[in-house]
Design a protein around this motif. Sequence first.
Motif: not given
Length: 215
Positions: A26-30, A77-86
């Motif tokens: 998800f982080a790659t997509i975002l 949950a994984a998508l939202l964590v990816a957003i937070v990671s960024i």
Amino acid sequence: MVFNFLAVIVLPLAEATTFSFTVPIFATILGALVLREPTGVHRWGAVIVGFIGVLIVAHPGSAGGVAASDAAIGLTAALLVAIVSIQLRQLGRTEAAGTTVFWFSLLSLPPLGIAYAMVAAAHDTLTFAILAAIGIVGGIGQIALTAALRFAPVSAVVPMDYSSLIWSTLYGWLIFAALPGISTAIGAPIIVASGLYIVWREHRLRRATTPPVGG
């Protein structure tokens, strides 16, 4: 936080952990769609392979498969964590790990407090002790994660996170007498390989584009 807790509640530990491994995907997509980061065919290929792994783990429509709603909770949950990671990567450039965790925890209280007030109930001493332990361990883990993302390269931090599949499988077996199914045993390595390849590829490209010190 809500979706992370829900994922653990509705999914077996191993499956919930496996879905959390889609964070790099998800982080790659975002990064490509929101931050407009250049993303080549290698990483897009890894994204596709990763979601194939997700389909194998969930195997929707088959007997014994993960319910679509439960899988959606884990992936959300994984998508939202990816957003937070960024966001953490951006904040880590100027803010200390403790500062970020403090404000994250403080600003989480009002909305979560309102939701909790609707379902608040008395607990026995043991339950309160478990809740306190969860808060302490979770806070320490959050500080460690935030500091790791600030002081260590992602390529070093992410592979360590994948060891959680071992722990979740062990805890699921010891505490709940549950072992992951064949589909998870097949799909999880695919998802892990996809995430590791994405991290390795980003690390390699970053080294190629970063001029040497003193150069």
